[in-house]
Scaffold this motif. Structure first.
Motif, mmCIF file in Angstrom:
data_model
loop_
_atom_site.group_PDB
_atom_site.id
_atom_site.type_symbol
_atom_site.label_atom_id
_atom_site.label_comp_id
_atom_site.label_asym_id
_atom_site.label_seq_id
_atom_site.Cartn_x
_atom_site.Cartn_y
_atom_site.Cartn_z
ATOM 1 N N THR A 94 21.186 43.478 40.155
ATOM 2 C CA THR A 94 22.093 42.512 40.755
ATOM 3 C C THR A 94 22.878 43.228 41.859
ATOM 4 O OG1 THR A 94 23.998 42.991 39.323
ATOM 5 C CG2 THR A 94 22.340 41.430 38.497
ATOM 6 N N TRP A 95 23.736 42.521 42.553
ATOM 7 C CA TRP A 95 24.494 43.135 43.641
ATOM 8 C C TRP A 95 25.431 44.226 43.139
ATOM 9 C CZ3 TRP A 95 29.793 43.279 43.927
ATOM 10 C CH2 TRP A 95 30.516 42.367 43.160
ATOM 11 N N ARG A 96 25.788 44.198 41.855
ATOM 12 C CA ARG A 96 26.715 45.192 41.307
ATOM 13 C C ARG A 96 26.054 46.542 41.021
ATOM 14 N NH1 ARG A 96 31.543 43.009 39.320
ATOM 15 N NH2 ARG A 96 31.605 40.726 39.239
ATOM 16 N N TYR A 97 24.751 46.585 41.004
ATOM 17 C CA TYR A 97 24.036 47.786 40.587
ATOM 18 C C TYR A 97 24.377 48.955 41.524
ATOM 19 C CZ TYR A 97 20.141 50.562 38.678
ATOM 20 O OH TYR A 97 19.359 51.526 38.067
ATOM 21 N N GLY A 98 25.141 49.910 41.019
ATOM 22 C CA GLY A 98 25.482 51.102 41.785
ATOM 23 C C GLY A 98 26.616 50.937 42.778
ATOM 24 N N VAL A 99 27.372 49.837 42.723
ATOM 25 C CA VAL A 99 28.430 49.617 43.706
ATOM 26 C C VAL A 99 29.503 50.708 43.595
ATOM 27 C CG1 VAL A 99 29.738 48.038 42.195
ATOM 28 C CG2 VAL A 99 30.040 47.943 44.672
ATOM 29 N N PRO A 100 29.885 51.344 44.700
ATOM 30 C CA PRO A 100 30.932 52.367 44.656
ATOM 31 C C PRO A 100 32.256 51.758 44.205
ATOM 32 C CG PRO A 100 29.711 52.491 46.724
ATOM 33 C CD PRO A 100 29.302 51.218 46.049
ATOM 34 N N PRO A 101 32.952 52.365 43.269
ATOM 35 C CA PRO A 101 34.226 51.801 42.816
ATOM 36 C C PRO A 101 35.203 51.526 43.949
ATOM 37 C CG PRO A 101 33.519 53.526 41.322
ATOM 38 C CD PRO A 101 32.563 53.549 42.472
ATOM 39 N N MET A 102 35.278 52.438 44.927
ATOM 40 C CA MET A 102 36.234 52.261 46.015
ATOM 41 C C MET A 102 35.791 51.221 47.052
ATOM 42 S SD MET A 102 39.130 53.837 45.784
ATOM 43 C CE MET A 102 39.786 54.825 44.423
ATOM 44 N N PHE A 103 34.608 50.649 46.866
ATOM 45 C CA PHE A 103 34.232 49.491 47.676
ATOM 46 C C PHE A 103 34.854 48.219 47.087
ATOM 47 C CE2 PHE A 103 30.177 50.504 50.329
ATOM 48 C CZ PHE A 103 30.850 51.548 50.944
ATOM 49 N N TYR A 104 35.512 48.354 45.940
ATOM 50 C CA TYR A 104 36.162 47.229 45.260
ATOM 51 C C TYR A 104 37.620 47.620 44.967
ATOM 52 C CZ TYR A 104 35.647 42.854 42.639
ATOM 53 O OH TYR A 104 35.727 41.547 42.214
ATOM 54 N N PRO A 105 38.400 47.927 46.017
ATOM 55 C CA PRO A 105 39.697 48.581 45.825
ATOM 56 C C PRO A 105 40.896 47.654 45.755
ATOM 57 C CG PRO A 105 39.194 48.559 48.143
ATOM 58 C CD PRO A 105 38.050 47.829 47.444
ATOM 59 N N THR A 106 40.715 46.385 46.079
ATOM 60 C CA THR A 106 41.865 45.553 46.408
ATOM 61 C C THR A 106 42.779 45.249 45.229
ATOM 62 O OG1 THR A 106 40.584 43.511 46.106
ATOM 63 C CG2 THR A 106 40.583 44.507 48.302
ATOM 64 N N HIS A 107 42.228 45.249 44.000
ATOM 65 C CA HIS A 107 43.078 45.014 42.834
ATOM 66 C C HIS A 107 44.137 46.103 42.697
ATOM 67 C CE1 HIS A 107 40.561 41.754 41.937
ATOM 68 N NE2 HIS A 107 39.801 42.261 40.998
ATOM 69 N N CYS A 108 43.862 47.277 43.262
ATOM 70 C CA CYS A 108 44.827 48.385 43.221
ATOM 71 C C CYS A 108 45.662 48.481 44.492
ATOM 72 C CB CYS A 108 44.102 49.713 42.985
ATOM 73 S SG CYS A 108 43.403 49.910 41.336
ATOM 74 N N THR A 109 45.022 48.473 45.637
ATOM 75 C CA THR A 109 45.752 48.692 46.889
ATOM 76 C C THR A 109 46.818 47.626 47.112
ATOM 77 O OG1 THR A 109 43.914 47.607 48.039
ATOM 78 C CG2 THR A 109 43.950 50.013 48.047
ATOM 79 N N ALA A 110 46.598 46.421 46.609
ATOM 80 C CA ALA A 110 47.597 45.363 46.748
ATOM 81 C C ALA A 110 48.891 45.698 46.027
ATOM 82 C CB ALA A 110 47.037 44.039 46.226
ATOM 83 N N HIS A 111 48.832 46.566 45.026
ATOM 84 C CA HIS A 111 50.042 46.860 44.257
ATOM 85 C C HIS A 111 51.114 47.564 45.080
ATOM 86 C CE1 HIS A 111 47.759 46.451 40.218
ATOM 87 N NE2 HIS A 111 48.473 45.365 40.472
ATOM 88 N N PRO A 113 35.481 56.276 28.023
ATOM 89 C CA PRO A 113 36.180 55.762 26.844
ATOM 90 C C PRO A 113 37.644 55.462 27.160
ATOM 91 C CG PRO A 113 35.961 58.136 26.685
ATOM 92 C CD PRO A 113 35.247 57.730 27.944
ATOM 93 N N VAL A 114 37.854 54.446 27.988
ATOM 94 C CA VAL A 114 39.198 54.060 28.388
ATOM 95 C C VAL A 114 39.410 52.585 28.067
ATOM 96 C CG1 VAL A 114 39.398 55.792 30.201
ATOM 97 C CG2 VAL A 114 38.411 53.561 30.753
ATOM 98 N N TRP A 115 40.664 52.220 27.956
ATOM 99 C CA TRP A 115 41.015 50.830 27.694
ATOM 100 C C TRP A 115 41.004 50.079 29.009
ATOM 101 C CZ3 TRP A 115 46.225 48.310 28.001
ATOM 102 C CH2 TRP A 115 46.215 47.036 27.428
ATOM 103 N N GLY A 116 40.162 49.050 29.132
ATOM 104 C CA GLY A 116 40.052 48.312 30.378
ATOM 105 C C GLY A 116 41.342 47.591 30.730
ATOM 106 N N ARG A 117 41.774 47.753 31.991
ATOM 107 C CA ARG A 117 43.022 47.100 32.388
ATOM 108 C C ARG A 117 43.222 47.190 33.906
ATOM 109 N NH1 ARG A 117 47.700 51.329 30.306
ATOM 110 N NH2 ARG A 117 47.011 53.147 31.474
ATOM 111 N N GLU A 118 44.110 46.352 34.389
ATOM 112 C CA GLU A 118 44.694 46.474 35.718
ATOM 113 C C GLU A 118 46.178 46.713 35.496
ATOM 114 O OE1 GLU A 118 43.717 43.161 38.326
ATOM 115 O OE2 GLU A 118 41.906 42.802 37.129
#
Length: 413
Positions: A209-226, A284-289
Motif C-alpha cells: 500500500t502507499w504506507r509501505y516504507g513511508v519515512p516517519p518524517m514525511f508524516y510530521p505534521t501531528h508533531c510540528t503543529a504543536h 515497544p512503546v505506548w502509541g500516542r500523540e
C-alpha cells in the motif's frame, strides 16, 4: 517567496474581530458564522475511509453535494454517512461538477498534492488530509511544495490542511496559555507521535500500500503543529537520526528505499527555540500523540491516557539524592476542558469527535472560512510550515544527521 494577494484573505475589520474574539483558542467564534445567513458551501468528498470521519453534514452552512472513492464499498459508505445521493467513480470526474464549491481530499497520502492541484485548477477550494505533499524522494517532495504554493496562489482559492493537532483539546489549551502570557516566553517544546502497529496497513512487498516504507518524517505534521500553531514561529534548521533494521520494509520501498522505521529530529526555530520531535512506527512503546510546552513562567504536559499536568516554580528548597540543592517545581494535575462543548463551535457540532476532539473543529473552520471569505487557520502557508520541516529532517537522517536549513514559504503581506 513573493506571492500575490489571494481573494480569501480577510478584510482588516474581519481580521481584527477574529483576533479579538478567538486568537487564544486559535478559532473563529461562532458569531462570525451568522454573517451570511443561509449561505451553504457545496462540498464534494474524496476518500471513503478517513474522509467519512468528519461532520460536514452537521454543519448548518454546508451541503455534501457529491462523494467519490475508487472502491465501490467505500463510495457507498460515504453516500450513507453524508446522506448524499450523488456519487462519482473517481475524483477526476467529480472535480468537473460545476455545482461544487469545494473538494475535501482524503485520498492516499502520496495523492494529496496531485488531487489538491487538480481541484484548484478546476476552480474548487480545497481541504486536504495531511501531509500537504508526499513523494518518493526529498527532492520530489520539495518540488511538490513549490508547485502547490504556486498553484494555490495563482488560483486565488482557499487551501486548508486538516491538521488535527491544531485543534486537539490540549493544543487549544496550550495556545491559550501562551496567548494570555501564562506560559511566559517559550523555553522549549517537545512532541512525539508514536504509532506502533501501522505495519498491518502496509500490505506486502508484492502488494504494497502507499504506507509501505513511508519515512516517519514525511508524516510530521501531528508533531510540528504543536509548536508552530501555538507560537507562530517557524522551524528553520534541523538535525535528524533514523533507526531501521533488516526488515524487508527498510530494504526496498517506493520512498528511495527509506531505511528507517523511526526518526528523531531536533529542530531550531527562527526564535531559537529548541524543539525535539520523535516519530516512530516500531518499538515497544505506548502509541500516542503528546507534547510538552516549557515556558519561563509555567510548563504544560499533555499526555493523553496518562493525564495532563502543569508545573509552576517551586518555593521550597530541598536536595537531590546526591545531596545537591534542588528547588522542585510544583506539579498540579490539569483538568482538560472539552473545548468542543463550548460556543467555539456551532451547536450541532458540539460533540466529541476523532483525534482528541479535533474533527468537528476542522469541519467548522473550513466551512466558516469559505462562507465568510476569510483565511482559514491552517492555510497553505501554515500547512507548508508543518510539512516541509519533516522533509528536510528525513534528508538530514539520510545524510547521517547533518544540520540542514529548512526552506521557508512566506505568506504574502
Amino acid at each position: 517567496m513573493k506571492s500575490s494577494t489571494s481573494t480569501d484573505r480577510p478584510s482588516r475589520r474581519q481580521f481584527l474581530a477574529t483576533i479579538a474574539a478567538g486568537a487564544a483558542a486559535g478559532i473563529v467564534p461562532i458569531g462570525n458564522a451568522a454573517a451570511t445567513p443561509g449561505k451553504k458551501v457545496r462540498l464534494g468528498i474524496a476518500g471513503g475511509r478517513f474522509g467519512a470521519t468528519f461532520h460536514w453534514h452537521e454543519h448548518p452552512q454546508c451541503e455534501v453535494a457529491a462523494v467519490t472513492d475508487l472502491i465501490p464499498e467505500r463510495r457507498a459508505h460515504l453516500v450513507k454517512t453524508y446522506r448524499c445521493d450523488k456519487s462519482y467513480a473517481s475524483l477526476e470526474e467529480m472535480v468537473k461538477d460545476p455545482n461544487l464549491d469545494a473538494i475535501a481530499v482524503f485520498t492516499d497520502g502520496p495523492k494529496h498534492y496531485e488531487h489538491a492541484v487538480l481541484a484548484l485548477k478546476h476552480g474548487k477550494h480545497v481541504i486536504s488530509a495531511v501531509p500537504a505533499v508526499m513523494a518518493a524522494t526529498v527532492a520530489e517532495a520539495l518540488d511538490q511544495a513549490h508547485s502547490l504554493e504556486e498553484t494555490a496562489r495563482k488560483s486565488g482559492l482557499t487551501y486548508m490542511m486538516a491538521e488535527t493537532s491544531y485543534y486537539q483539546d490540549f493544543t487549544i489549551s496550550a495556545r491559550k496559555f501562551y496567548e494570555d502570557g501564562t506560559l511566559g516566553s517559550m523555553v522549549s517544546c517537545e512532541s512525539e507521535y508514536l504509532h506502533p502497529g501501522l505495519r498491518v496497513l502496509y500490505g506486502s512487498a508484492d502488494k504494497p500500500t502507499w504506507r509501505y516504507g513511508v519515512p516517519p518524517m514525511f508524516y510530521p505534521t501531528h508533531c510540528t503543529a504543536h509548536l508552530v500553531s501555538v507560537t507562530k514561529e517557524r522551524l528553520v534548521e534541523v538535525t535528524c537520526s533514523g533507526w531501521g533494521n533488516d526488515h524487508p520494509v527498510c530494504k526496498k520501498n517506493a520512498f528511495g528505499n527509506n531505511p528507517y522505521w523511526n526518526e528523531t529530529a531536533h529542530f531550531r526555530s527562527d526564535r531559537g527555540t529548541p524543539f525535539p520531535v520523535r516519530i516512530w512506527w516500531e518499538g515497544p512503546v505506548w502509541g500516542r500523540e503528546s507534547a510538552n510546552w516549557y515556558g519561563s513562567k509555567m510548563s504544560f504536559a499533555a499526555n493523553p491516557g496518562q493525564g495532563h499536568a502543569i508545573w509552576q516554580p517551586g518555593k521550597e528548597q530541598g536536595h537531590d539524592d546526591a545531596g545537591f540543592p534542588l528547588v522542585a517545581a510544583k506539579l498540579t494535575p490539569y483538568e482538560q476542558p472539552d473545548w468542543w462543548k463550548t460556543d467555539l463551535l456551532p451547536e450541532p457540532l458540539r460533540h466529541n469527535s476523532g483525534h482528541h476532539g479535533s474533527h468537528t473543529f476542522l469541519t467548522h473552520e473550513f466551512i466558516d472560512a469559505l462562507a465568510n471569505t476569510r483565511r482559514p487557520t491552517v492555510d497553505l502557508y501554515e500547512a507548508l510550515a508543518y510539512t516541509v520541516p519533516g522533509i528536510i529532517a528525513h534528508q538530514s537522517a539520510l545524510k547521517g544527521g547533518e544540520s540542514l536549513k529548512i526552506p521557508q514559504f512566506t505568506r504574502p503581506a
